[in-house]
Design a protein around this motif. Structure first.
Motif, PDB file in Angstrom:
ATOM      1  N   LEU A 504     -57.341  25.223 -59.294  1.00 32.59           N
ATOM      2  CA  LEU A 504     -57.613  24.017 -60.083  1.00 32.59           C
ATOM      3  C   LEU A 504     -56.916  22.852 -59.401  1.00 32.59           C
ATOM      4  O   LEU A 504     -55.688  22.770 -59.387  1.00 32.59           O
ATOM      5  CB  LEU A 504     -57.067  24.179 -61.501  1.00 32.59           C
ATOM      6  N   ASP A 505     -57.719  21.963 -58.825  1.00 38.25           N
ATOM      7  CA  ASP A 505     -57.193  20.862 -58.020  1.00 38.25           C
ATOM      8  C   ASP A 505     -56.740  19.703 -58.911  1.00 38.25           C
ATOM      9  O   ASP A 505     -57.254  19.536 -60.018  1.00 38.25           O
ATOM     10  CB  ASP A 505     -58.312  20.390 -57.086  1.00 38.25           C
ATOM     11  N   ASP A 506     -55.810  18.903 -58.422  1.00 38.61           N
ATOM     12  CA  ASP A 506     -55.347  17.700 -59.146  1.00 38.61           C
ATOM     13  C   ASP A 506     -54.937  18.038 -60.568  1.00 38.61           C
ATOM     14  O   ASP A 506     -55.215  17.281 -61.517  1.00 38.61           O
ATOM     15  CB  ASP A 506     -56.450  16.628 -59.191  1.00 38.61           C
ATOM     16  N   PHE A 507     -54.302  19.174 -60.734  1.00 43.55           N
ATOM     17  CA  PHE A 507     -54.000  19.649 -62.079  1.00 43.55           C
ATOM     18  C   PHE A 507     -53.088  18.675 -62.817  1.00 43.55           C
ATOM     19  O   PHE A 507     -52.130  18.142 -62.263  1.00 43.55           O
ATOM     20  CB  PHE A 507     -53.363  21.042 -62.029  1.00 43.55           C
ATOM     21  N   ILE A 527     -50.704  21.076 -58.159  1.00 41.98           N
ATOM     22  CA  ILE A 527     -50.086  19.944 -58.862  1.00 41.98           C
ATOM     23  C   ILE A 527     -50.508  18.655 -58.165  1.00 41.98           C
ATOM     24  O   ILE A 527     -50.362  18.517 -56.946  1.00 41.98           O
ATOM     25  CB  ILE A 527     -48.551  20.043 -58.842  1.00 41.98           C
ATOM     26  N   ASP A 528     -51.001  17.721 -58.934  1.00 38.62           N
ATOM     27  CA  ASP A 528     -51.532  16.497 -58.327  1.00 38.62           C
ATOM     28  C   ASP A 528     -50.457  15.666 -57.648  1.00 38.62           C
ATOM     29  O   ASP A 528     -49.320  15.571 -58.110  1.00 38.62           O
ATOM     30  CB  ASP A 528     -52.228  15.653 -59.390  1.00 38.62           C
ATOM     31  N   GLN A 529     -50.878  15.036 -56.545  1.00 36.56           N
ATOM     32  CA  GLN A 529     -49.911  14.273 -55.743  1.00 36.56           C
ATOM     33  C   GLN A 529     -49.337  13.066 -56.477  1.00 36.56           C
ATOM     34  O   GLN A 529     -48.251  12.596 -56.136  1.00 36.56           O
ATOM     35  CB  GLN A 529     -50.521  13.851 -54.416  1.00 36.56           C
ATOM     36  N   ALA A 561     -47.883  22.386 -54.633  1.00 30.02           N
ATOM     37  CA  ALA A 561     -47.782  20.933 -54.823  1.00 30.02           C
ATOM     38  C   ALA A 561     -48.425  20.245 -53.637  1.00 30.02           C
ATOM     39  O   ALA A 561     -48.213  20.642 -52.487  1.00 30.02           O
ATOM     40  CB  ALA A 561     -46.322  20.526 -54.937  1.00 30.02           C
ATOM     41  N   GLU A 562     -49.211  19.218 -53.926  1.00 35.06           N
ATOM     42  CA  GLU A 562     -49.827  18.469 -52.818  1.00 35.06           C
ATOM     43  C   GLU A 562     -49.198  17.085 -52.735  1.00 35.06           C
ATOM     44  O   GLU A 562     -48.565  16.624 -53.683  1.00 35.06           O
ATOM     45  CB  GLU A 562     -51.333  18.360 -53.018  1.00 35.06           C
ATOM     46  N   GLY A 563     -49.351  16.452 -51.562  1.00 32.24           N
ATOM     47  CA  GLY A 563     -48.823  15.104 -51.396  1.00 32.24           C
ATOM     48  C   GLY A 563     -47.307  15.062 -51.250  1.00 32.24           C
ATOM     49  O   GLY A 563     -46.677  14.075 -51.653  1.00 32.24           O
TER      50      GLY A 563
END
Ligand code: C2E
Ligand code: CA
Ligand code: CA
Length: 733
Positions: A504-507, A527-529, A561-563
């Motif tokens: 699930l992207d940009d959660f 986890i959204d950036q 975690a992204e970003g």
């Protein structure tokens, strides 16, 4: 010769023929022949002529009417009675006014009389009324007769009924100006009326509204119930529209289920909104045909003269664009034309064609961004990110083109292309012994398309060496996911039948994250950036990430975690329990062929690795967070004070009750992780730290940069004391 004739006329000759007296005259014929012509034969010829004249007068189909000088009717012929229904007896003594239909103006009659007076005759077409009340058209020819004093003695009218010609002509006119099915004015007529209305609007300083109306759900009705039902609906809708506009307005059928409206004498757009609402309301009432009730609605685009243009075609085109907008924003509504929005639509349309061509030209490319495990340093996967290698504009990011194709067939086509190329790339890497997991971003529209599963299956079959679990689908959580059940079903099939995984992207950015988490079989949460970016600055973002990590644990999902852009963010995430990361601090997205070299040169982040052999107790965790938060706050503050006043840098949170360090101290207190005395001391240190910072901030704001910057070393000392105290507390129980 004439003299001989006159001379002969002087003599009346009396003869006796067969003992009967005969009177007559000699007549000179041609040559030298003189004949004797009896009076009785002359008389007979005259009588025959009179009778013939009377018959012609009575029997011809043309009506005749004779009046005296005062227009009192003194005679009519039978044809007149046949045409008008008035018998000779009834009409004699009346005036022709009895036939008046009232359809001709006073000016018409004035011109007629002027012509009779000046020229002695008049001819033209007149609409008159029969005795039974029917209106008929006649061609009328009136001649004035004069007496020896040159005064009018009589008027003679010759008239013929041309009603049927007239009706034919009207029908032709109708065909030329009206729509056959609905009887509404057609395009030619509305253009004509627009020109007249424009002239009138100029004179009266008013405005005109040109509207384009399209029925919303007409085609399916037409397709499923047949054209006769469709036609009946069009007729009924046309009737309702006509009924709901003013006399001076025009509604015209443009073809199919499209109509144009011309609303005149308007002060402002608001003024015509009422009419538009009324029309929409009238259209949306059910139409019953053959006992079946049909409900239809319409979308209307509106533009105004003179604000927009004075060319009807341009106005109608703009109204059409606005109508399209009305459809886009939910139908059964009206939309005023907006130049900027329209340019955007034109731009979008152009861009859409360009994107389609770019796909054919092979201008799309996938970049890959590594994903690492921060504790082990492993690069376990990559995320495929789309780029458009534009021939003139260079490398374009998804934000420049994905929103334009959202919801179109092209989105699916491009999505299929991404899957195919990402899998192909994975295959190529396997051949050189690289086995990263590849994440592919999938739009929900693409995921829900009927061919999605089959296409994915086909691509995997083409590359049998690939282990399907090396492929992960990233589903954007923030977008309106739509039909959750359908999404669940297709993901479930991908997981169970093909063996791939889902994330699930940009959660956390969606409004129903928890529902999505429960409803969808995704084993990874990304986890959204936007939360990661301010993790160290904003206690709220910290709390959200903390919550997401807690949810992941509860639902037994992995979390990434992204970003991640700084080592500190990574450290914070590790302490909080999120070990997988992706972000610029590790690597930016890169073309596929750069990935092997990058991997060769890759050195894991030492500070992250150092956390690997640590198991943090709750107290250690909070103190570590406090240390990270305090040093981040300090760095950010110093950077701010050293920056010029007009720079775009923002200070950290100055409010002692809201800053991240303060929040950490509160948590330590709430969870009773420190002794009371230590807690009080820590709070004092934090307060002193803020007091110094406030004073520096004040100088900076007063433009006293020198004092502000000179005091920074004082802040640094306070920071060190706080830092070493926190460090000490880690070991002190
Ligand atoms: P995303 O899936 O959230 O992808 C992460 C985005 O964040 C990427 O932007 C990436 O370049 C960027 N990013 C990665 N690390 C950092 C960082 O440390 N700091 C910052 N500020 N940004 C970072 P990108 O490539 O512009 O992609 C934007 C979005 O476009 C993606 O967001 C994804 O939703 C969408 N997208 C990209 N490729 C595809 C694709 O092939 N198909 C679909 N449907 N969507 C795609
Ligand atoms: Ca993604
Ligand atoms: Ca994202």
């Amino acid at each position: 010769m004439k003299d001989v004739k006159r001379w002969l006329d002087n003599f009346v000759i009396k003869l006796s023929i067969n003992s009967k007296p005969v009177a007559g005259r000699l007549r000179k014929n041609s040559g030298n022949v003189i004949s004797f012509l009896t009076f009785s034969s002359q008389y007979k010829a005259t009588r025959e002529l009179i009778e013939l004249r009377a018959r012609v007068y009575d029997d011809v189909p043309e009506g005749r009417i004779i009046t005296d000088a005062n227009t009192i009717i003194i005679d009519v012929n039978p044809a007149f009675s046949k045409i008008t229904g008035y018998s000779r007896e009834e009409i004699i003594g009346k005036t022709p006014k009895i036939l008046s239909s009232g359809l001709q103006s006073k000016t018409f009659y004035a011109l007629m009389w002027r012509s009779l007076q000046e020229q002695g005759h008049w001819q033209g077409e007149v609409w008159n009324r029969k005795k039974n009340g029917d209106i008929y058209a006649e061609r009328l020819n009136i001649v004035a007769f004069y007496d020896q004093h040159h005064s009018v003695s009589h008027y003679v009218g010759l008239l013929s009924d041309i009603t049927s010609n007239k009706r034919q002509q009207e029908q032709l006119d109708m065909l030329a100006h009206y729509d056959v099915l609905t009887q509404l004015p057609n395009r030619a007529l509305i253009v004509d009326r627009f020109k007249q209305a424009m002239a009138q609007a100029k004179r009266s300083q008013t405005q005109l509204a040109v509207c384009f109306l399209d029925l919303d759900n007409f085609k399916p009705i037409n397709d499923s119930y047949g054209h006769h039902v469709g036609d009946s609906i069009l007729i009924e809708i046309s009737r309702r529209m006509t009924h709901n506009i003013r006399e001076s307005d025009t509604v015209s059928r443009q073809g199919g289920d499209e109509f144009a409206l011309l609303l005149t004498d308007i002060d402002s757009f608001a003024h015509c909104e009422q009419s538009l609402r009324r029309i929409l309301d009238a259209i949306s009432q059910p139409v019953v045909i053959d006992d079946i009730s049909h409900t239809i609605s319409a979308s209307i685009g509106v533009t105004m003269y003179p604000a927009d243009s004075d060319d009807f075609d341009t106005l109608l085109r703009h109204a059409d664009h606005a109508m399209y907008e009305a459809k886009q924003s939910g139908r059964n509504r009206y939309q005023l034309y907006n130049v900027e929005q329209d340019q955007l639509i034109v731009f979008k349309h152009h861009r859409l064609l360009e994107i389609e061509q770019a796909l054919l030209n092979g201008e799309f490319q996938l970049y890959y961004q590594p994903k690492v495990n921060m504790l082990t340093g492993d690069v376990f996967g990559v995320e495929a990110l789309l780029r458009w290698n534009h021939p003139e504009q260079g490398i374009l990011l998804p934000v420049d083109f994905l929103p334009i194709i959202a919801g179109t067939a092209l989105e699916k086509k491009l999505g299929d292309w991404v899957i195919e190329y990402a899998v192909k790339q994975l295959n190529e890497w396997q051949e050189i012994e690289l086995r990263p997991e590849v994440s592919i971003n999938i739009s929900s529209n693409h995921l829900l398309s009927s061919s999605f599963f089959d296409n994915l299956k086909w691509v995997l079959n083409e590359h049998p060496l690939i282990k399907p679990n090396a492929i992960q689908l990233e589903i954007l959580e923030s977008s309106a996911l739509g039909d959750l059940k359908a999404i669940h079903d297709v993901l479930e099939r991908c997981i169970s039948e093909l063996g791939i995984s889902a994330a699930l992207d940009d959660f956390g950015t969606g409004y129903s994250s928890l529902t999505h988490l429960r409803a969808l079989p995704a084993n990874i949460i990304k986890i959204d950036q936007s939360f990661v970016r301010d993790l160290l600055d904003d206690p709220h973002d910290y709390s959200i990430i903390d919550g997401v990590i807690g949810l992941a644990e509860a639902f037994r999902r992995e979390v990434i975690a992204e970003g991640v852009e700084t080592t500190e963010q990574g450290l914070m995430l590790i302490v909080m329990g999120c070990l997988q990361a992706q972000g610029y601090v590790i690597a930016k997205p890169m073309p596929a062929d750069e990935f092997p070299r990058w991997l060769q040169n890759y050195r894991p982040n030492q500070e992250w690795l150092e956390c690997a052999d640590r198991q943090f107790s709750p107290k250690e965790k909070q103190l570590k967070l406090l240390k990270l938060a305090t040093s981040h706050w300090h760095n950010k503050f110093v950077e701010y004070i050293k920056s010029p006043q007009d720079s775009a840098l923002a200070p950290p949170i100055m409010d002692i009750r809201k800053c991240h360090c303060g929040t950490c101290i509160t948590w330590l207190k709430q969870e009773k992780l420190l002794k009371k005395g230590s807690m009080v001391f820590l709070k004092q240190l934090h307060e002193t730290f803020h007091q110094i910072a406030d004073s520096i901030f004040h100088h900076y704001q007063q433009n006293d940069l020198q004092t502000a910057r000179a005091e920074l070393h004082e802040l640094q000392q306070a920071f060190f004391i706080m830092h070493s105290t926190v460090e000490q507390y880690k070991t002190v129980t």
